[in-house]
Write a protein that holds these residues in place. Structure first.
Motif, short mmCIF file in Angstrom:
data_model
loop_
_atom_site.label_atom_id
_atom_site.label_comp_id
_atom_site.label_asym_id
_atom_site.label_seq_id
_atom_site.Cartn_x
_atom_site.Cartn_y
_atom_site.Cartn_z
N LYS A 158 0.89 -1.12 -0.01
CA LYS A 158 0.11 0.02 -0.13
C LYS A 158 0.77 1.44 0.00
O LYS A 158 0.70 2.10 -0.75
CB LYS A 158 -0.94 -0.23 1.26
N VAL A 159 1.70 1.33 0.72
CA VAL A 159 2.89 2.28 0.72
C VAL A 159 3.55 2.70 -0.36
O VAL A 159 3.76 3.75 -0.84
CB VAL A 159 3.90 2.11 2.05
N ALA A 160 3.92 1.42 -1.06
CA ALA A 160 4.57 1.46 -2.24
C ALA A 160 3.91 2.13 -3.39
O ALA A 160 4.38 2.72 -4.44
CB ALA A 160 5.18 0.16 -2.63
N SER A 161 2.50 1.73 -3.61
CA SER A 161 1.83 2.14 -4.50
C SER A 161 1.60 3.59 -4.75
O SER A 161 1.36 4.39 -5.64
CB SER A 161 0.29 1.64 -4.57
N ASP A 162 2.01 4.25 -3.74
CA ASP A 162 2.02 5.72 -3.59
C ASP A 162 3.23 6.28 -4.00
O ASP A 162 3.32 7.91 -4.32
CB ASP A 162 1.72 6.30 -2.16
N LEU A 163 4.34 5.70 -4.12
CA LEU A 163 5.48 6.25 -4.33
C LEU A 163 5.76 7.03 -5.79
O LEU A 163 6.80 7.79 -5.84
CB LEU A 163 6.72 5.39 -4.09
N LYS A 165 3.25 7.60 -8.20
CA LYS A 165 2.22 8.05 -8.81
C LYS A 165 2.26 9.54 -9.39
O LYS A 165 3.16 10.20 -9.09
CB LYS A 165 1.09 8.48 -7.47
N PRO A 166 1.46 9.60 -10.62
CA PRO A 166 0.62 8.69 -11.13
C PRO A 166 1.38 7.76 -12.15
O PRO A 166 2.54 8.16 -12.53
CB PRO A 166 -0.53 9.72 -11.77
N ASN A 167 0.33 6.59 -12.42
CA ASN A 167 0.89 5.79 -13.61
C ASN A 167 2.27 5.29 -13.44
O ASN A 167 3.00 5.49 -14.46
CB ASN A 167 0.91 6.55 -15.01
N GLY A 168 2.60 4.93 -12.20
CA GLY A 168 3.65 4.18 -12.01
C GLY A 168 3.99 3.14 -10.88
O GLY A 168 2.48 2.86 -10.56
N GLN A 169 4.99 2.51 -10.68
CA GLN A 169 4.81 1.47 -9.53
C GLN A 169 6.26 1.43 -9.06
O GLN A 169 7.17 1.97 -9.40
CB GLN A 169 4.64 0.02 -10.37
N ALA A 170 6.04 0.86 -7.86
CA ALA A 170 7.33 0.67 -7.04
C ALA A 170 7.36 -0.72 -6.27
O ALA A 170 6.45 -1.09 -5.92
CB ALA A 170 7.48 1.89 -5.76
N VAL A 171 8.69 -1.10 -6.03
CA VAL A 171 8.87 -2.37 -5.26
C VAL A 171 9.62 -2.41 -4.13
O VAL A 171 10.57 -1.41 -4.05
CB VAL A 171 9.43 -3.36 -6.14
N ILE A 172 9.13 -2.69 -2.91
CA ILE A 172 9.85 -2.87 -1.72
C ILE A 172 10.13 -4.33 -1.06
O ILE A 172 9.37 -4.98 -0.88
CB ILE A 172 9.22 -2.17 -0.47
N PRO A 173 11.40 -4.72 -1.79
CA PRO A 173 11.56 -6.06 -1.43
C PRO A 173 12.12 -6.06 -0.07
O PRO A 173 12.44 -5.28 0.62
CB PRO A 173 12.93 -6.31 -2.28
N PRO A 174 11.90 -7.41 0.73
CA PRO A 174 12.41 -7.73 1.72
C PRO A 174 13.84 -7.25 2.29
O PRO A 174 13.66 -6.52 3.63
CB PRO A 174 12.25 -9.44 1.91
N ASP A 175 14.56 -7.24 1.50
CA ASP A 175 15.99 -6.98 2.38
C ASP A 175 16.18 -5.43 2.38
O ASP A 175 17.21 -4.95 2.77
CB ASP A 175 17.05 -7.65 1.14
N LYS A 176 15.22 -4.67 1.52
CA LYS A 176 15.41 -3.17 1.39
C LYS A 176 14.28 -2.69 2.59
O LYS A 176 14.20 -1.23 2.67
CB LYS A 176 15.09 -2.63 0.23
#
Length: 363
Positions: A158-163, A165-176
């Motif tokens: 949920k936090v990552a989907s705001d990073l 915006k708009p029309n983008g995406q973000a990943v927060i992997p476990p090690d980060k």
């Protein structure tokens, strides 16, 4: 394998969030609005903004803002009436697209949902590539943009989907995750609103790193049961699963206004807008209930709830009048910061669940 975070690092959760959904639908259906600042709901004199296009947001226009203030911030703002039936139609179309990838879809509202793609129907290992494909398909099939967040739990997704915006995406992997959360401003934590953020800042908590310095017992003493939640999420712990068929105690809509609303007309128009969205949610879930509850938070942060229960299920056409009746129980009212309306004591025909005992309304 279970990690020291208390959750599986192998889980793959996507949070899809439609960009300025209501306003974007209006721009989609009315080409003359494209590229222009649009506010859904209200007018130049009264009412409340339900949604704002990104062109309007550049001028400081936000959802839940009194329309008169929005008009002052953006003199050429275009106001349009909300069309919840149309928004619901497109939301259903997008929901069906999600189900082509996984049955584990948990809608949060018309414009956002969680997807657990750990074991997806296409057998693909990359959640990031799946999210990109889903967003591209949404664009192709509806003409609308969506953003996505990907991580190993719902909170981080949920936090990552705001990073981006708009029309983008973000990943927060476990090690980060740990480093990311430590650097995250406290007001960016999903679930920490303005009031709680102010309380935290008064304690010297301005970031995730600051939050981690406080013990569990201290956080519980200051924030009650929410203290445990804050203690865990800053450490990347959030064990809630994606639940496509969760049993709901109530269906409700609430809005916190950016500026307090004063006049009776503004308050009533805000309630009408909230009621329209509530009716859409009830129809979408095929739910009905016997109790209607109005929630009001005043400008001094005092909260009042007013409820009315019927022996039979409330008909949808009765809800607007009943909500207004609850609002008008007092002839005078202090400035209003938040309004909410909900239906509880539910029967949901889709799930086949039976009506149960009186349930407490919980926002």
């Amino acid at each position: 394998m279970e990690s020291d975070k208390g959750t599986s690092d192998n889980r793959k959760i996507i949070h899809i969030d439609m960009d300025a959904f209501f306003a974007s639908v209006e721009q989609l259906d009315h080409p003359e609005l494209r590229g222009k600042p649009v506010a859904v709901g209200g007018n130049r004199e009264r009412g409340v903004v339900a949604a704002a296009s990104y062109e309007a947001r550049r001028f400081g226009v936000r959802s839940a803002m009194p329309a008169a203030i929005a008009a002052r911030k953006c003199p050429h703002l275009i106001f349009v009436k909300p069309r919840f039936e149309r928004y619901k139609e497109i939301s259903h179309q997008i929901r069906q697209l999600f189900l082509e990838y996984t049955d584990l879809v948990e809608p949060l509202s018309l414009d956002e949902a969680f997807l657990d793609v750990t074991e997806n129907k296409l057998g693909r290992p990359s959640a990031s590539l799946l999210a990109r494909e889903i967003r591209e398909r949404i664009k192709k099939e509806t003409g609308l943009n969506a953003s996505a967040g990907i991580s190993y739990n719902k909170f981080l997704a949920k936090v990552a989907s705001d990073l981006n915006k708009p029309n983008g995406q973000a990943v927060i992997p476990p090690d980060k995750a740990e480093a990311f959360l430590e650097n995250l401003p406290i007001e960016k934590f999903y679930g920490i609103g303005k009031v709680t953020a102010q309380k935290m800042k008064a304690l010297g908590i301005h970031s995730g790193f600051d939050l981690k310095q406080f013990s569990l017992s201290f956080l519980i003493s200051r924030f009650g049961k929410s203290g445990l939640h804050y203690f865990e999420i800053v450490r990347g712990i959030h064990l809630s699963e994606v639940k496509p068929n969760r049993v709901r105690k109530s269906i409700s809509v609430e809005r916190t206004f950016e500026k307090d609303i004063f006049s009776t007309r503004e308050i009533e128009e805000a309630l009408n807008l909230i009621t329209s969205e509530l009716l859409g949610r009830l129809e979408r879930t095929q739910a009905k209930g016997r109790t209607i509850t109005l929630k009001i938070k005043f400008n001094d942060f005092s909260i009042q709830t007013r409820s009315k229960s019927l022996p039979e299920y409330i008909k949808q056409e009765e809800i607007p009048e009943m909500g207004m009746e609850l609002l008008r129980q007092e002839s005078t009212m202090a400035p209003v910061r938040l309004l909410g309306l909900g239906i509880s004591n539910l029967f949901q025909s889709k799930s086949g669940s039976l009506p149960g005992e009186q349930l407490k309304f919980d926002y």
